[in-house]
Design a protein around this motif. Structure first.
Motif, mmCIF file in Angstrom:
data_model
loop_
_atom_site.group_PDB
_atom_site.id
_atom_site.type_symbol
_atom_site.label_atom_id
_atom_site.label_comp_id
_atom_site.label_asym_id
_atom_site.label_seq_id
_atom_site.Cartn_x
_atom_site.Cartn_y
_atom_site.Cartn_z
ATOM 1 N N ALA A 110 0.756 -1.180 0.026
ATOM 2 C CA ALA A 110 0.174 -0.143 -0.100
ATOM 3 C C ALA A 110 0.952 1.349 0.042
ATOM 4 N N GLU A 111 0.592 2.238 -0.840
ATOM 5 C CA GLU A 111 1.244 3.657 -0.952
ATOM 6 C C GLU A 111 0.815 4.091 0.448
ATOM 7 N N GLN A 112 1.863 4.842 1.070
ATOM 8 C CA GLN A 112 1.823 5.320 2.493
ATOM 9 C C GLN A 112 2.574 6.851 2.773
ATOM 10 N N LEU A 113 1.721 7.795 3.075
ATOM 11 C CA LEU A 113 2.159 9.129 3.397
ATOM 12 C C LEU A 113 2.440 8.933 5.037
ATOM 13 N N VAL A 114 3.724 9.493 5.467
ATOM 14 C CA VAL A 114 3.870 9.622 6.870
ATOM 15 C C VAL A 114 4.020 10.722 7.349
ATOM 16 N N PRO A 115 3.335 11.431 8.280
ATOM 17 C CA PRO A 115 3.800 12.641 8.812
ATOM 18 C C PRO A 115 4.908 12.512 10.110
ATOM 19 N N MET A 116 6.079 13.317 10.060
ATOM 20 C CA MET A 116 7.110 13.215 11.076
ATOM 21 C C MET A 116 7.226 14.602 11.584
ATOM 22 N N ALA A 117 7.241 14.562 13.006
ATOM 23 C CA ALA A 117 7.429 15.771 13.618
ATOM 24 C C ALA A 117 9.070 15.664 14.246
ATOM 25 N N LEU B 273 -2.157 9.606 8.027
ATOM 26 C CA LEU B 273 -1.638 8.183 7.997
ATOM 27 C C LEU B 273 -2.774 7.144 7.505
ATOM 28 N N GLY B 274 -3.959 7.626 7.984
ATOM 29 C CA GLY B 274 -5.056 6.697 7.590
ATOM 30 C C GLY B 274 -5.122 5.390 8.476
ATOM 31 N N VAL B 275 -4.555 5.333 9.479
ATOM 32 C CA VAL B 275 -4.728 4.091 10.073
ATOM 33 C C VAL B 275 -5.868 3.964 11.019
ATOM 34 N N GLN B 276 -6.289 2.593 11.257
ATOM 35 C CA GLN B 276 -7.399 2.430 11.979
ATOM 36 C C GLN B 276 -7.164 1.542 13.158
ATOM 37 N N THR B 277 -5.677 0.994 13.091
ATOM 38 C CA THR B 277 -5.389 0.055 14.365
ATOM 39 C C THR B 277 -4.217 0.310 14.685
ATOM 40 N N ALA B 278 -3.633 0.017 15.874
ATOM 41 C CA ALA B 278 -2.199 0.418 16.477
ATOM 42 C C ALA B 278 -1.428 -0.654 15.785
ATOM 43 N N ASP B 279 -1.760 -1.763 15.466
ATOM 44 C CA ASP B 279 -0.948 -2.782 14.582
ATOM 45 C C ASP B 279 -0.464 -1.972 13.386
ATOM 46 N N ARG B 280 -1.240 -1.616 12.602
ATOM 47 C CA ARG B 280 -0.740 -0.907 11.590
ATOM 48 C C ARG B 280 -0.007 0.311 11.709
ATOM 49 N N LEU B 281 -0.156 1.150 12.576
ATOM 50 C CA LEU B 281 0.694 2.083 13.043
ATOM 51 C C LEU B 281 2.128 1.685 13.352
ATOM 52 N N ALA B 282 2.208 0.768 14.160
ATOM 53 C CA ALA B 282 3.287 -0.036 14.423
ATOM 54 C C ALA B 282 4.155 -0.490 13.214
ATOM 55 N N ARG B 283 3.439 -0.971 12.324
ATOM 56 C CA ARG B 283 4.282 -1.383 11.012
ATOM 57 C C ARG B 283 4.800 -0.324 10.322
ATOM 58 N N ILE B 284 4.194 0.767 10.127
ATOM 59 C CA ILE B 284 4.486 1.969 9.534
ATOM 60 C C ILE B 284 5.765 2.539 10.147
ATOM 61 N N ILE C 270 18.251 5.475 13.675
ATOM 62 C CA ILE C 270 16.955 4.488 13.477
ATOM 63 C C ILE C 270 15.963 5.361 14.248
ATOM 64 N N MET C 271 16.365 5.836 15.641
ATOM 65 C CA MET C 271 15.131 6.562 16.379
ATOM 66 C C MET C 271 14.659 7.942 15.927
ATOM 67 N N ASN C 272 15.783 8.549 14.975
ATOM 68 C CA ASN C 272 15.355 9.907 14.640
ATOM 69 C C ASN C 272 14.152 9.969 13.733
ATOM 70 N N GLY C 273 14.093 8.636 12.888
ATOM 71 C CA GLY C 273 12.751 8.261 12.293
ATOM 72 C C GLY C 273 11.696 7.799 12.986
ATOM 73 N N ILE C 274 11.952 7.017 13.826
ATOM 74 C CA ILE C 274 10.785 6.444 14.351
ATOM 75 C C ILE C 274 10.162 7.325 15.567
ATOM 76 N N SER C 275 11.073 8.149 16.392
ATOM 77 C CA SER C 275 10.666 8.994 17.527
ATOM 78 C C SER C 275 9.734 10.290 16.579
ATOM 79 N N ALA C 276 10.054 10.558 15.337
ATOM 80 C CA ALA C 276 9.404 11.715 14.678
ATOM 81 C C ALA C 276 8.143 11.162 14.193
ATOM 82 N N VAL C 277 7.660 9.910 13.894
ATOM 83 C CA VAL C 277 6.643 9.459 13.613
ATOM 84 C C VAL C 277 5.840 9.415 15.101
#
Length: 421
Positions: free
Chosen positions: A74-81, A336-347, A260-267
């Motif tokens: 699936a194509e995915q846009l990901v906001p990062m702070a 993100l368009g996520v409906q579950t925490a599982d999908r968020l964790a995968r992203i 690695i955490m630069n990206g992870i923590s931003a999401v």
């Protein structure tokens, strides 16, 4: 300066603007500070006041959107702070280079969190351990009774572990928290069952709290980058060497995993989740072998391509906390368009792997500074006072000159402004 006093009785009872007045007076700030802190941005002052104590304002971070990601087809846009230059661009570039091989593939374990209960002064801990294990059904009843809503959603108590650590007995409650981060649920269960555990063991209960080493709640990501996409065998081998360095040397691993955490923590931050919990669990997990190692693994795959994997604890949720109360977090979750925490964790896991790829490739080829400083140049231009189109002009001159420094940016800006328009 030396503050008059930090003792302000009733400070927590004041409204945010009243607290700010007190702080400005005591700290001797200019009136400019009042206007700055009174601008709460896109968070209502009342909402900010409800999130933490003694609020006087908010701290805004840029939100960028990572593009090019394909995750599980699936194509995915990901906001990062994040405030750090190059982080978002790195994910975009890494994702673009593995699109031809299908992007990122992910999976997760069940969303199981751990509550720990510390029992002390247990007269016969080994005997008590077995006695507690025989009471697991009763413990399940007590735990599940604390959160009927969680049970309705398919979660609840799953199992129990009992460990003898020196003179202490440590009980682990394993709880499926579904789409919640889970801290409140497992802490409540630990509080509820602790008196019974103390009674059954003849000991005393002390700490009753979750563990942030969520090693039962893992997210995994894998991807393949072709030799053509990354620039050939030399680049691949350089990246493998960089990975091996991180995997055997904790000094290198700390920086490698920080990337690695630069990206992870931003999401995690953009989604309103707890960055500190995720970071603590990640770094503890990196030490599970007895020494601190790389969170990722890199290998040569079929046809000589580069393959990367990441496995990491990912205690994130969509229920409760800032994910619901922070308006920007809610909008980021909409992107993100996520409906579950599982999908968020995968992203999030996929973003971490992408971030690591980008950092290692930069280190193995041009060096980290070239790309990083090119983006950092805009920050330096801003610090020097550049405005509007001056920012890009000064940044370009800094990069062209090969010296991205504040003093040089000031000189370039002065020269630019002295020229006739």
């Amino acid at each position: 300066m030396t503050h008059a006093t930090s003792r302000i009785p009733g400070f927590y009872q004041l409204l945010p603007h009243e607290r700010l007045d007190k702080v400005i007076e005591i700290a001797g700030l200019e009136d400019e500070a009042r206007g700055h802190f009174n601008d709460f941005g896109n968070i209502p002052a009342a909402s900010a006041d409800a999130m933490i104590e003694n609020v006087i304002g908010t701290f805004n971070l840029p939100i960028g959107v990572a593009t090019n990601l394909i995750i599980d087809g699936a194509e995915q846009l990901v906001p990062m702070a994040t405030e750090e230059s190059s982080v978002v661009a790195a994910v975009c570039n890494a994702a673009r280079q593995c699109r031809d091989s299908g992007g990122f593939y992910t999976d997760t374990s069940e969303p199981v969190m751990i509550a720990q209960i510390q029992l002390v002064d247990v007269p016969n801990p080994e005997f008590a351990r077995l006695r507690l294990l025989s009471k697991v059904e009763r413990i399940k009843q007590v735990c599940d009774a604390t959160d009927p809503v969680l049970l309705q959603h398919g979660g609840g108590f799953r199992d129990m572990e009992v460990r003898v650590l020196e003179d202490m007995l440590i009980v682990h409650l394993l709880v499926d928290v579904r789409d919640a981060m889970g801290a409140n649920a497992v802490n409540t269960m630990a509080e509820a069952v602790a008196p019974l555990l103390a009674e059954w063991t003849g000991g005393k209960s002390r700490l009753r709290i979750l563990s942030n080493l969520a090693d039962r709640r893992l997210a995994r990501a894998r991807a393949t980058w072709t030799l053509e996409a990354i620039g050939g065998e030399a680049v691949r081998d350089g990246m493998i060497s960089a990975y091996r360095f991180a995997d055997i040397d904790p000094y290198r691993a700390a920086t490698h995993n920080k990337g690695i955490m630069n990206g992870i923590s931003a999401v995690v931050l953009a989604s309103g989740n707890d960055t500190r919990a995720v970071e603590a669990g990640a770094h503890a997990y990196a030490s599970r072998s007895g020494r601190y190692r790389s969170l990722t693994h890199w290998e040569v795959g079929e046809e000589g391509n580069l393959t990367g994997t990441l496995e990491i604890p990912m205690p994130v949720g969509l229920v409760g906390g800032a994910t619901r109360s922070h308006p920007t977090a809610r909008q980021c979750l909409n992107i993100l368009g996520v409906q579950t925490a599982d999908r968020l964790a995968r992203i999030i896991a996929a973003v971490g792997l992408a971030q690591n790829f980008a950092a290692m490739k930069a280190l193995a080829t041009t060096g980290i500074q070239k790309g990083h400083m090119a983006l950092h140049a805009k920050n330096i231009a801003l610090m020097a006072g550049a405005e509007s189109d001056e920012i890009d002009k000064v940044a370009a001159l800094l990069v062209e000159g090969g010296r991205v420094r504040f003093d040089i940016a000031e000189q370039l800006l002065a020269t630019l402004r002295s020229q006739p328009s």
